[in-house]
Design an enzyme around this catalytic site. Structure first.
Site, PDB file in Angstrom:
ATOM      1  N   GLU A 173      35.444  48.294  43.153  1.00 29.74           N
ATOM      2  CA  GLU A 173      36.869  47.473  42.843  1.00 29.74           C
ATOM      3  C   GLU A 173      36.458  45.970  43.232  1.00 29.74           C
ATOM      4  OE1 GLU A 173      40.432  49.361  43.017  1.00 29.74           O
ATOM      5  OE2 GLU A 173      39.688  51.285  43.066  1.00 29.74           O
ATOM      6  N   GLY A 203      44.658  48.697  43.352  1.00 24.43           N
ATOM      7  CA  GLY A 203      43.496  49.434  43.890  1.00 24.43           C
ATOM      8  C   GLY A 203      42.998  48.800  45.108  1.00 24.43           C
TER       9      GLY A 203
HETATM   10  C1  LIG Z   1      30.545  55.387  44.882  1.00 25.38           C
HETATM   11  C2  LIG Z   1      31.205  54.489  43.766  1.00 25.38           C
HETATM   12  C3  LIG Z   1      32.328  54.865  43.164  1.00 25.38           C
HETATM   13  C4  LIG Z   1      32.793  53.907  42.167  1.00 25.38           C
HETATM   14  N1  LIG Z   1      33.967  54.245  41.186  1.00 25.38           N
HETATM   15  C5  LIG Z   1      34.138  53.577  40.074  1.00 25.38           C
HETATM   16  C6  LIG Z   1      34.974  54.064  39.394  1.00 25.38           C
HETATM   17  O1  LIG Z   1      35.768  54.870  39.436  1.00 25.38           O
HETATM   18  N2  LIG Z   1      35.457  53.178  38.082  1.00 25.38           N
HETATM   19  C7  LIG Z   1      34.539  52.322  37.596  1.00 25.38           C
HETATM   20  O2  LIG Z   1      34.946  51.695  36.852  1.00 25.38           O
HETATM   21  N3  LIG Z   1      33.619  51.860  38.679  1.00 25.38           N
HETATM   22  C8  LIG Z   1      33.519  52.366  39.729  1.00 25.38           C
HETATM   23  N4  LIG Z   1      32.289  52.009  40.430  1.00 25.38           N
HETATM   24  C9  LIG Z   1      31.551  50.724  40.180  1.00 25.38           C
HETATM   25  C10 LIG Z   1      31.864  49.633  41.028  1.00 25.38           C
HETATM   26  O3  LIG Z   1      33.151  49.148  40.728  1.00 25.38           O
HETATM   27  C11 LIG Z   1      30.804  48.632  40.876  1.00 25.38           C
HETATM   28  O4  LIG Z   1      29.725  49.020  41.438  1.00 25.38           O
HETATM   29  C12 LIG Z   1      31.079  47.283  41.196  1.00 25.38           C
HETATM   30  O5  LIG Z   1      32.033  46.649  40.461  1.00 25.38           O
HETATM   31  C13 LIG Z   1      29.806  46.262  41.258  1.00 25.38           C
HETATM   32  O6  LIG Z   1      29.169  46.287  40.229  1.00 25.38           O
HETATM   33  P1  LIG Z   1      27.576  46.436  40.083  1.00 25.38           P
HETATM   34  O7  LIG Z   1      27.125  47.797  40.791  1.00 25.38           O
HETATM   35  O8  LIG Z   1      27.085  46.504  38.731  1.00 25.38           O
HETATM   36  O9  LIG Z   1      27.042  45.422  40.722  1.00 25.38           O
HETATM   37  P2  LIG Z   1      26.523  43.799  40.056  1.00 25.38           P
HETATM   38  O10 LIG Z   1      27.690  43.243  39.234  1.00 25.38           O
HETATM   39  O11 LIG Z   1      25.178  43.824  39.295  1.00 25.38           O
HETATM   40  O12 LIG Z   1      26.362  42.965  41.479  1.00 25.38           O
HETATM   41  C14 LIG Z   1      24.908  42.939  42.202  1.00 25.38           C
HETATM   42  C15 LIG Z   1      25.080  41.952  43.141  1.00 25.38           C
HETATM   43  O13 LIG Z   1      25.338  40.649  42.353  1.00 25.38           O
HETATM   44  C16 LIG Z   1      26.584  40.062  43.081  1.00 25.38           C
HETATM   45  N5  LIG Z   1      27.076  39.254  41.877  1.00 25.38           N
HETATM   46  C17 LIG Z   1      27.397  39.640  40.493  1.00 25.38           C
HETATM   47  N6  LIG Z   1      28.074  38.540  40.159  1.00 25.38           N
HETATM   48  C18 LIG Z   1      28.205  37.572  40.795  1.00 25.38           C
HETATM   49  C19 LIG Z   1      28.694  36.190  40.985  1.00 25.38           C
HETATM   50  N7  LIG Z   1      29.535  35.970  39.713  1.00 25.38           N
HETATM   51  N8  LIG Z   1      28.697  35.350  42.150  1.00 25.38           N
HETATM   52  C20 LIG Z   1      27.962  36.005  42.969  1.00 25.38           C
HETATM   53  N9  LIG Z   1      27.726  37.194  43.238  1.00 25.38           N
HETATM   54  C21 LIG Z   1      27.491  37.928  42.135  1.00 25.38           C
HETATM   55  C22 LIG Z   1      27.346  41.205  43.603  1.00 25.38           C
HETATM   56  O14 LIG Z   1      28.443  40.873  44.538  1.00 25.38           O
HETATM   57  C23 LIG Z   1      26.321  42.172  43.887  1.00 25.38           C
HETATM   58  O15 LIG Z   1      26.174  41.781  45.267  1.00 25.38           O
HETATM   59  C24 LIG Z   1      31.938  52.856  41.667  1.00 25.38           C
HETATM   60  C25 LIG Z   1      30.735  52.737  42.363  1.00 25.38           C
HETATM   61  C26 LIG Z   1      30.387  53.301  43.539  1.00 25.38           C
HETATM   62  C27 LIG Z   1      29.056  52.927  44.196  1.00 25.38           C
END
Ligand SMILES: Cc1cc2nc3c(=O)[nH]c(=O)nc-3n(C[C@H](O)[C@H](O)[C@H](O)COP(=O)(O)OP(=O)(O)OC[C@H]3O[C@@H](n4cnc5c(N)ncnc54)[C@H](O)[C@@H]3O)c2cc1C
Length: 382
Positions: A362, A241
């Site tokens: 992703e 992906g």
């Molecule tokens: C339009 C859209 C489509 C999507 N489609 C899908 C889909 O089809 N299927 C699916 O399963 N998901 C999907 N997603 C979800 C997407 O993969 C997640 O939003 C993404 O993985 C980030 O997770 P979160 O939003 O919970 O952010 P969080 O994990 O809460 O992160 C918040 C911030 O903290 C940072 N952070 C977190 N952990 C760490 C670390 N250990 N060290 C440093 N920085 C860190 C991140 O980089 C980010 O800046 C989609 C999201 C969007 C917006």
């Protein structure tokens, strides 16, 4: 500028480019404004063979190499990332996982429909409480005779309200990634509900949903892969992906460069086209380098995949670079348009909004850096 393509690759590229110019570009502003892509695009993508690329013919697929797949993703990304996402998720994340991990019955049941566009699939990994930390997901599945009862919530799921089948990751064992199992859940099963998420910054035409599962009965025959092997299914799907997103990002950057170059040669200020001002040329030149560099990193992943090699690390590098490059390119090229870049008369504003999510989903850019850093140092900083 690009490396030489075979005749077959060139034919595919031009077919995809033609489709994008005729059937995507004329509609994308309306889809974006209405927050709804025309659903008829799905069977059309199937008819052209785009939803079965790289899958074997016996399952209705079009067996091409991964560079060809990247060419398709680049053209779709240039056209509209909302369309690229439909293919990347239904085929890329779900169809390819069924092919890699499914039983022959599962492949026969789902792949021909996915390849033709009769069926659409979504990928349910992210939850309200676990995004980057997906290995700690909370959805649960418990055995009930020969079935499983799956409960939990997923969020931000691409194709969520359109999908006929959802690849859902749920906990069947103890804590952490090893307790996760993957299931193919028909979305018309009792207890399954998809709720549309509106108001996105970009990808507005794409169906994004939260999924709500309340004791959804899933036969064991729809478990994908081994019990406890779900996280592996998810991670190997994301490796491919990330290549797909990177290729789409090259398409975004190239689309930005094309529209900005055309505008810059026509818009006159100080008695000459703005393209004649050195600082404007710098914006275009930086973008051109980003396009070529992003494509090379992406094609490296494609070639490694075709050789059967591991791609997790190069896919992270390609996704990190190309997604950041797409945001940079859209921002630089919007600058070339001046104030006209800020209104929707031109597609540049949409490119910028659509590009922004590429550094988030992703695996965010921070997560890609941690993967690369872990490979370099042998120390996990997660
Ligand atoms: C339009 C859209 C489509 C999507 N489609 C899908 C889909 O089809 N299927 C699916 O399963 N998901 C999907 N997603 C979800 C997407 O993969 C997640 O939003 C993404 O993985 C980030 O997770 P979160 O939003 O919970 O952010 P969080 O994990 O809460 O992160 C918040 C911030 O903290 C940072 N952070 C977190 N952990 C760490 C670390 N250990 N060290 C440093 N920085 C860190 C991140 O980089 C980010 O800046 C989609 C999201 C969007 C917006």
């Amino acid at each position: 500028m690009t490396l030489a393509l075979t005749e077959e690759q060139e034919l595919l590229r031009s077919t995809a480019a033609d489709f994008v110019d005729r059937e995507v570009v004329p509609h994308r502003a309306r889809w974006d404004r209405d927050e709804l892509v025309d659903r008829a695009i799905v069977p059309r993508l199937g008819e052209l063979g785009f939803l079965g690329m790289t899958l074997p013919e016996e399952y209705g697929g079009t067996p091409v190499d991964h560079r060809s797949y990247c060419l398709l993703m680049e053209e779709l990304g240039r056209g509209d990332s909302a369309i690229r996402g439909i293919v990347s998720v239904s085929l890329g994340l779900v169809g390819k996982s069924i092919h890699a991990y499914g039983t022959d019955e599962q492949r026969k049941q789902w792949l021909p429909g996915i390849a033709s566009g009769e069926l659409l699939a979504c990928f349910g990994l992210t939850e309200p409480g676990t995004g980057s930390d997906a290995g700690n997901l909370a959805a649960r599945a418990r055995r009930d005779g020969g079935d499983w009862l799956v409960s939990g919530e997923k969020v931000f799921i691409t194709n969520g309200t359109w999908a006929d089948v959802a690849l859902v990751f749920a906990r069947t064992g103890g804590d952490g990634p090893r307790g996760v199992t993957a299931f193919l859940v028909p979305t018309d099963a009792p207890g399954f509900e998809a709720r549309e998420i509106k108001g996105k910054l970009g990808l507005r035409g794409q169906a994004t949903a939260s999924l709500h599962l309340d004791e959804v009965r899933v036969p064991d025959a729809l478990r994908l892969g081994e019990e406890g092997g779900g996280f592996r299914v998810a991670m190997s799907a994301l490796d491919k992906g990330r290549m797909s997103i990177a290729a789409g990002c090259v398409g975004i950057a190239r689309g930005c460069l094309e529209v900005a170059t055309e505008y810059a040669t026509q818009r006159v200020q100080f008695g000459k086209p703005v393209a004649g001002h050195q600082l404007v040329q710098e914006l275009l030149a930086d973008t051109a380098v980003d396009v070529d560099a992003g494509r090379m990193l992406t094609w490296l992943v494609a070639d490694l995949l075709d050789r059967g090699e591991k791609v997790a690390l190069p896919a992270s590098k390609a996704k990190l670079f190309a997604s950041e490059a797409a945001v940079r390119a859209a921002n630089n090229c919007l600058q070339v348009f001046g104030g006209y870049g800020y209104v929707d008369e031109y597609p540049i504003g949409k490119y910028l909004r659509d590009a922004r999510v590429m550094t988030l989903y992703e695996g965010t850019s921070q997560i890609q850096k941690l993967i690369i850093g872990r490979a370099l140092t042998g120390i996990s900083a997660f």
